[in-house]
Design an enzyme around this catalytic site. Structure first.
Site, PDB file in Angstrom:
ATOM      1  N   HIS A  51       0.135  12.660   1.960  1.00 58.58           N
ATOM      2  CA  HIS A  51       0.250  11.208   1.832  1.00 58.58           C
ATOM      3  C   HIS A  51       1.295  10.650   2.799  1.00 58.58           C
ATOM      4  O   HIS A  51       2.483  10.913   2.669  1.00 58.58           O
ATOM      5  CB  HIS A  51       0.654  10.890   0.388  1.00 58.58           C
ATOM      6  CG  HIS A  51       0.759   9.452   0.058  1.00 58.58           C
ATOM      7  ND1 HIS A  51       1.904   8.881  -0.469  1.00 58.58           N
ATOM      8  CD2 HIS A  51      -0.142   8.445   0.166  1.00 58.58           C
ATOM      9  CE1 HIS A  51       1.702   7.604  -0.687  1.00 58.58           C
ATOM     10  NE2 HIS A  51       0.474   7.306  -0.300  1.00 58.58           N
ATOM     11  N   HIS A  93       3.138   1.306   6.172  1.00 65.59           N
ATOM     12  CA  HIS A  93       2.583   1.097   4.831  1.00 65.59           C
ATOM     13  C   HIS A  93       2.815  -0.323   4.340  1.00 65.59           C
ATOM     14  O   HIS A  93       1.884  -1.016   3.941  1.00 65.59           O
ATOM     15  CB  HIS A  93       3.179   2.085   3.828  1.00 65.59           C
ATOM     16  CG  HIS A  93       2.721   1.837   2.429  1.00 65.59           C
ATOM     17  ND1 HIS A  93       3.401   1.003   1.561  1.00 65.59           N
ATOM     18  CD2 HIS A  93       1.634   2.287   1.753  1.00 65.59           C
ATOM     19  CE1 HIS A  93       2.762   0.954   0.414  1.00 65.59           C
ATOM     20  NE2 HIS A  93       1.694   1.725   0.495  1.00 65.59           N
TER      21      HIS A  93
END
Length: 292
Positions: A51, A93
């Site tokens: 991730h 992100h």
């Protein structure tokens, strides 16, 4: 049935599609199956998906984190794509630069420091590593193209998230163009593109129908048949995920990647549900679970 026969198998083979340039410093991963629950295997493997890279140990969405994920033998690595003011694709992100760069210091008068308000040249000036550790001082915010180049011979699979596409009209076409400029990533089974914005993914599917699509979230079971017309994976958060939901997704020919799992006991439970991949900040720890 799956939209495209054999698609799930091709995705499964992503973890072994490594070019000859991979060196002994990065061991070849074990073979995962991203949709193993659709096969007759009695003991299916599960994909270990890093991730934002190995983000428990290196600054997220940086080349350093992706290279570490490869060294930790992750089967795939995940990243987040956004767009600059001059329409360049960068990895970030959050929709602002504040949490993971020194943008507040470099550009103190530019609050709230939205990614889309800065040019690539301006973002090049930022340090995206020191917030995590002094060991990563001056680690840059990479472009998508730079990562595709850097990881071409190091990692078998890529899970590419298009982040907040509503903020960047036309971003799907620009991501598609970048991928076409790096055709090795378009090898069958090596790439999945995902988003929380399902309309964006429908658009992307029209642009690149050969690329598997993942939908982030937990759609109602009643919606699965319609979503399966263009999606190949349903990627829900692990909290609340049930064995029955995984089974229902599989019954419509789609796989399940669940996130973000860092506890090995939780991971073992999810593996018992038949999930096809676990997205984790700790790919080394998850390797111990999925390799069993």
């Amino acid at each position: 049935m799956s939209r495209r026969p054999g698609l799930v198998t091709r995705i499964a083979l992503a973890a072994v599609t490594v070019t000859a340039a991979v060196t002994a410093a990065v061991p070849s991963p074990a073979t995962p199956t991203i949709s193993a629950a659709l096969t007759a295997s009695a003991a299916p493997a599960v994909a270990d998906v890093a991730h934002r890279g190995a983000s428990a140990y290196a600054p997220e969405n940086t080349v350093a984190a992706f290279e570490l994920a490869a060294r930790q033998r992750a089967d795939m690595f995940e990243l987040d794509v956004q767009e600059t003011a001059d329409h360049k694709l960068v990895l970030m992100h959050d929709t602002t630069l504040a949490r993971t760069t020194d943008v507040e210091k470099v550009f103190p008068g530019r609050a709230p420091w939205r990614v889309g308000d800065f040019t690539l040249a301006e973002i090049r000036r930022l340090d995206a590593g020191s917030w995590f550790s002094v060991d990563y001082r001056d680690e840059p915010v990479p472009t998508l193209g730079e990562v595709l180049d850097a990881m071409a011979d190091k990692a078998p699979g890529l899970l590419l998230e298009v982040k907040e596409p509503r903020l960047y009209p036309g971003v799907e076409a620009r991501v598609a163009d970048e991928l076409r400029d790096h055709p090795s990533w378009l090898s069958p089974g090596r790439l999945v593109v995902q988003s929380f914005d399902w309309n964006s993914m429908r658009t992307f599917h029209r642009l690149m129908p050969e690329v598997p699509i993942g939908l982030l979230g937990t759609p109602p079971i009643a919606d699965l048949p319609k979503l399966a017309e263009y999606a190949d994976l349903i990627n829900p958060p692990y909290g609340g995920l049930t064995r029955d939901y995984v089974r229902r997704v599989h019954s419509h020919g789609m796989g399940v990647l669940t996130w973000t799992v860092n506890d090995t006991a939780v991971a073992r439970r999810l593996v018992s549900y038949g999930v096809d991949g676990i997205i984790t900040n700790r790919p080394d720890a998850m390797r111990q679970v999925v390799a069993r």
